[in-house]
Design a protein around this motif. Structure first.
Motif, PDB file in Angstrom:
ATOM      1  N   ASP A 228       0.775  -1.291   0.268  1.00 20.43           N
ATOM      2  CA  ASP A 228      -0.365   0.495   0.201  1.00 20.43           C
ATOM      3  C   ASP A 228       1.020   1.668   0.171  1.00 20.43           C
ATOM      4  N   LEU A 229       1.307   1.719  -1.217  1.00 20.38           N
ATOM      5  CA  LEU A 229       2.182   3.377  -1.209  1.00 20.38           C
ATOM      6  C   LEU A 229       1.594   4.502  -1.035  1.00 20.38           C
ATOM      7  N   THR A 230       0.294   4.400  -1.012  1.00 18.03           N
ATOM      8  CA  THR A 230      -0.756   5.608  -0.430  1.00 18.03           C
ATOM      9  C   THR A 230       0.076   5.321   0.979  1.00 18.03           C
ATOM     10  N   TYR A 231      -0.508   4.608   1.474  1.00 19.04           N
ATOM     11  CA  TYR A 231       0.162   4.443   3.336  1.00 19.04           C
ATOM     12  C   TYR A 231       1.223   4.669   3.537  1.00 19.04           C
ATOM     13  N   ALA A 232       2.563   4.188   2.579  1.00 18.25           N
ATOM     14  CA  ALA A 232       3.594   4.480   3.305  1.00 18.25           C
ATOM     15  C   ALA A 232       3.872   5.177   3.155  1.00 18.25           C
ATOM     16  N   SER A 233       3.849   6.173   2.298  1.00 17.03           N
ATOM     17  CA  SER A 233       4.144   7.606   1.285  1.00 17.03           C
ATOM     18  C   SER A 233       4.112   8.681   3.072  1.00 17.03           C
ATOM     19  N   LYS A 234       2.764   8.312   3.689  1.00 20.78           N
ATOM     20  CA  LYS A 234       2.248   8.408   5.000  1.00 20.78           C
ATOM     21  C   LYS A 234       3.823   8.700   6.134  1.00 20.78           C
ATOM     22  N   ILE A 235       3.793   7.156   5.902  1.00 20.86           N
ATOM     23  CA  ILE A 235       4.989   7.212   6.972  1.00 20.86           C
ATOM     24  C   ILE A 235       5.876   8.207   6.389  1.00 20.86           C
ATOM     25  N   VAL A 236       6.388   7.993   5.260  1.00 17.94           N
ATOM     26  CA  VAL A 236       7.566   8.695   4.650  1.00 17.94           C
ATOM     27  C   VAL A 236       7.942  10.236   5.201  1.00 17.94           C
ATOM     28  N   GLN A 237       7.196  10.916   4.883  1.00 19.66           N
ATOM     29  CA  GLN A 237       6.585  12.222   4.834  1.00 19.66           C
ATOM     30  C   GLN A 237       6.804  12.545   6.124  1.00 19.66           C
ATOM     31  N   TRP A 238       6.418  11.528   7.685  1.00 14.30           N
ATOM     32  CA  TRP A 238       7.371  11.664   9.027  1.00 14.30           C
ATOM     33  C   TRP A 238       8.451  11.578   8.957  1.00 14.30           C
ATOM     34  N   LEU A 239       8.950  10.493   8.255  1.00 17.27           N
ATOM     35  CA  LEU A 239      10.172   9.455   8.699  1.00 17.27           C
ATOM     36  C   LEU A 239      11.088  11.262   8.012  1.00 17.27           C
ATOM     37  N   ALA A 240      10.616  11.788   6.979  1.00 19.48           N
ATOM     38  CA  ALA A 240      11.583  12.849   6.365  1.00 19.48           C
ATOM     39  C   ALA A 240      11.654  13.459   7.501  1.00 19.48           C
ATOM     40  N   GLN A 241      11.304  14.101   7.887  1.00 18.69           N
ATOM     41  CA  GLN A 241      11.183  15.386   9.026  1.00 18.69           C
ATOM     42  C   GLN A 241      11.671  14.492   9.960  1.00 18.69           C
ATOM     43  N   GLN A 242      11.841  13.819  10.748  1.00 17.11           N
ATOM     44  CA  GLN A 242      13.382  12.718  11.498  1.00 17.11           C
ATOM     45  C   GLN A 242      14.570  12.849  10.911  1.00 17.11           C
ATOM     46  N   MET A 243      14.356  13.372  10.413  1.00 18.79           N
ATOM     47  CA  MET A 243      15.903  12.799   9.318  1.00 18.79           C
ATOM     48  C   MET A 243      16.907  14.687   9.793  1.00 18.79           C
ATOM     49  N   SER A 244      18.577  13.750  10.522  1.00 17.56           N
ATOM     50  CA  SER A 244      19.443  14.934  11.029  1.00 17.56           C
ATOM     51  C   SER A 244      19.995  16.155   9.453  1.00 17.56           C
ATOM     52  N   PRO A 245      20.120  16.719   9.622  1.00 13.74           N
ATOM     53  CA  PRO A 245      21.417  17.252   8.727  1.00 13.74           C
ATOM     54  C   PRO A 245      22.134  16.995   7.799  1.00 13.74           C
ATOM     55  N   GLN A 246      22.549  15.564   8.529  1.00 11.75           N
ATOM     56  CA  GLN A 246      23.442  15.171   7.956  1.00 11.75           C
ATOM     57  C   GLN A 246      23.302  13.448   7.512  1.00 11.75           C
ATOM     58  N   GLY A 247      21.874  13.226   7.354  1.00 11.55           N
ATOM     59  CA  GLY A 247      21.232  12.742   6.194  1.00 11.55           C
ATOM     60  C   GLY A 247      20.428  11.085   7.038  1.00 11.55           C
ATOM     61  N   GLY A 248      20.856  11.551   8.148  1.00  9.20           N
ATOM     62  CA  GLY A 248      20.728  10.105   9.522  1.00  9.20           C
ATOM     63  C   GLY A 248      19.753  10.142  10.358  1.00  9.20           C
ATOM     64  N   PHE A 249      19.287   9.692  11.590  1.00  8.71           N
ATOM     65  CA  PHE A 249      18.740   9.817  12.487  1.00  8.71           C
ATOM     66  C   PHE A 249      19.231   9.509  13.471  1.00  8.71           C
ATOM     67  N   SER A 250      19.005   9.601  14.822  1.00  4.76           N
ATOM     68  CA  SER A 250      19.469   9.722  16.587  1.00  4.76           C
ATOM     69  C   SER A 250      20.742   8.812  16.097  1.00  4.76           C
ATOM     70  N   TYR A 251      20.558   7.474  15.742  1.00  4.84           N
ATOM     71  CA  TYR A 251      22.150   6.456  16.105  1.00  4.84           C
ATOM     72  C   TYR A 251      22.041   5.522  15.288  1.00  4.84           C
ATOM     73  N   PRO A 252      23.175   5.080  15.201  1.00  2.00           N
ATOM     74  CA  PRO A 252      23.337   4.294  14.302  1.00  2.00           C
ATOM     75  C   PRO A 252      22.453   3.246  14.549  1.00  2.00           C
ATOM     76  N   GLN A 253      21.890   2.877  14.829  1.00  2.00           N
ATOM     77  CA  GLN A 253      20.817   1.677  15.103  1.00  2.00           C
ATOM     78  C   GLN A 253      19.856   2.133  13.786  1.00  2.00           C
ATOM     79  N   ASP A 254      18.730   3.353  14.728  1.00  2.00           N
ATOM     80  CA  ASP A 254      18.181   3.935  14.083  1.00  2.00           C
ATOM     81  C   ASP A 254      18.676   3.327  12.326  1.00  2.00           C
ATOM     82  N   THR A 255      19.382   4.650  12.506  1.00  2.00           N
ATOM     83  CA  THR A 255      19.406   4.869  10.384  1.00  2.00           C
ATOM     84  C   THR A 255      20.049   3.729  10.135  1.00  2.00           C
ATOM     85  N   ALA A 256      20.049   2.907  10.555  1.00  2.00           N
ATOM     86  CA  ALA A 256      20.162   2.363   9.483  1.00  2.00           C
ATOM     87  C   ALA A 256      19.092   1.308   8.573  1.00  2.00           C
ATOM     88  N   ILE A 257      17.997   0.858  10.022  1.00  2.00           N
ATOM     89  CA  ILE A 257      16.984   0.360   9.691  1.00  2.00           C
ATOM     90  C   ILE A 257      16.577   1.088   8.792  1.00  2.00           C
TER      91      ILE A 257
END
Length: 469
Positions: A228-257
């Motif tokens: 369901d790409l429509t559903y997935a796109s709504k998740i990606v919208q939120w994840l994009a806002q959580q991305m750091s300026p360096q292109g990762g997330f909080s820690y190596p573990q969640d960044t890899a996933i």
């Protein structure tokens, strides 16, 4: 051994398997890894957990953050621009100078789901004994009832990789009921967490556990036979806002996933279109071209003036990731949140007026909402002219009082496995190597590696030194 060894071995096996098409990988090493992992399975197909997870707040829940004048990287709201025509997006006016802990057999289920997922990602056949037994363990666990939402997400992904659509649909339905749906975005929050001060200008950072769980759900959604790409796109919208300026997330573990999830989503939604992105302000204008040839290239432009109105126009077809970053410094509030911290500096010899060696005792305890913390870092800034005595820090490591210590510039970092609600102390020596007049207090910070909002601050100075008896 423990979970870390199982997960690292499974991750290494999966990673090397994916690299085989590009470089030589010793097949014997891969076979030995499989044999070792298979030998750790119990009769019921589950992998035995040691009861310790990386983050003990899977459902309650920046690498070293230098003290005291903390650099904040705030990401303004403009996550994705997907267009079929012309889209004009107006940015904000820039004028700014989970309560249940996984216990018991549930930890086995989580670890087994992780290893099974790695086997499936590596392309092992479902007839491989360790994989078949692992799936049996997961099916039995699901039938017996799993209530932990984080494990629901990991299980959904493992079953999706195995092509078992029925349990995937059931798990995703359960997860959907607990999802937060706001502003055309979908994500997962903990049932209980410490409240943080919200800003009307910036998107709040989510704890690592929430980001990681959301990414596992995204992986499960897009790994289905008919995603369901429509559903997935709504998740990606939120994840994009959580991305750091360096292109990762909080820690190596969640960044890899999360990077794995977003990359797979990009492959599913890729179109060979072209976008023209125009970023304009009162002072200047910058045009970016994004197409199939440069779609992996990060293009940047620095604002000559941060104050004022900034507008982004996007023309074309396809999706473009746009991020605006504002950097500034702010003093951390001097309040205790999750820890208590006290310091004592002791002069070893009262008769020596020019004594250069002192003992610094750090006392701390956990006061947060959980039974104990995750891994804790104690960041001690040295007084001007002082340096830690290496033999004393090595002794702390050797006797098990700290996991690790390391010196970075004029800071020494101590890593503790966890901290409980009872006070604990450790002492190390510092030496004055340069005479400095008017020495100013030096700050010390203790914080949870995964829960950045749990910390305490204190300071010490040579003027407040007591004398050992």
């Amino acid at each position: 051994m423990g979970d870390l060894h199982y997960r690292l071995s499974a991750l290494t096996f999966k990673t090397l398997k994916g690299m085989e098409k590009y470089i030589f990988i010793d097949e014997q090493v891969q076979k030995e890894t499989l044999i070792w992992l298979s030998s750790k399975q119990k009769v019921d197909g589950c992998f035995q957990s040691d009861g310790k997870l990386f983050n003990n707040a899977w459902e309650v829940r920046d690498e070293h953050r230098s003290a005291f004048l903390a650099p904040l990287h705030r990401v303004l709201s403009l996550p994705l621009a997907c267009t079929t025509g012309n889209l004009s997006i107006f940015l904000v006016n820039v004028t700014l100078s989970e309560s249940a802990v996984v216990v018991g057999d549930k930890e086995d289920v989580f670890l087994t789901a992780y290893v099974v997922g790695a086997f499936l990602e590596a392309g092992l056949s479902s007839t491989f004994p360790a994989l078949r037994s692992g799936l049996f363990c997961l099916e039995e666990a699901l039938e017996n009832g799993v209530t932990n939402g984080y494990i629901h997400a990991v299980l959904a992904y493992a079953f999706a990789l195995a092509g078992k659509e029925k349990p995937v649909e059931s798990l995703l339905q359960t997860l959907d009921q607990s999802a937060t749906k706001l502003n055309n975005m979908i994500y997962w929050e903990r049932a209980k967490r410490r409240k943080t001060e919200a800003s009307p200008f910036f998107i709040p950072w989510a704890p690592s556990a929430e980001t990681e769980k959301t990414c596992y759900v995204l992986l499960a959604v897009i790994s289905q036979k008919t995603p369901d790409l429509t559903y997935a796109s709504k998740i990606v919208q939120w994840l994009a806002q959580q991305m750091s300026p360096q292109g990762g997330f909080s820690y190596p573990q969640d960044t890899a996933i999360c990077l794995l999830a977003i990359t797979r989503y990009m492959k599913l939604t890729f179109s060979n279109g072209q976008n023209t992105v125009t970023f304009s302000s009162d002072e200047s204008s910058k045009v970016f071209q994004v197409n199939g040839d440069n779609r992996l290239l990060v293009q940047r432009s620095e604002l000559t003036e941060a104050h004022g109105q900034h507008t982004v126009d996007v023309e074309g077809q396809g999706c473009t990731f746009i991020q605006a970053t504002l950097r500034y410094n702010v003093l951390l509030p001097k309040k205790e949140s999750g820890f208590s911290l006290s310091l004592e500096m002791v002069k070893k010899n009262s008769s020596d007026v020019f004594q250069s060696n002192f003992d610094l005792t750090v006392t701390l305890k956990y006061t947060g909402i959980r039974n104990n913390s995750n891994m804790v870092l104690v960041d001690v800034k040295m007084l001007s002219g002082f340096t830690p005595v290496t033999s004393s820090t090595e002794e702390l490591e050797n006797n098990g009082q700290v996991m690790k210590s390391e010196v970075k510039n004029d800071h020494i970092l101590f890593y503790l496995e966890n901290v409980f609600g009872t006070a604990m102390s450790f002492t190390f020596s510092v030496e004055q190597i340069n005479r400095v007049s008017n020495i100013q207090p030096a700050p010390v910070m203790v914080y949870d590696y995964y829960e950045k909002d749990e910390y305490a601050l204190a300071s010490y100075n040579i003027n407040s030194v007591s004398v050992s008896q």
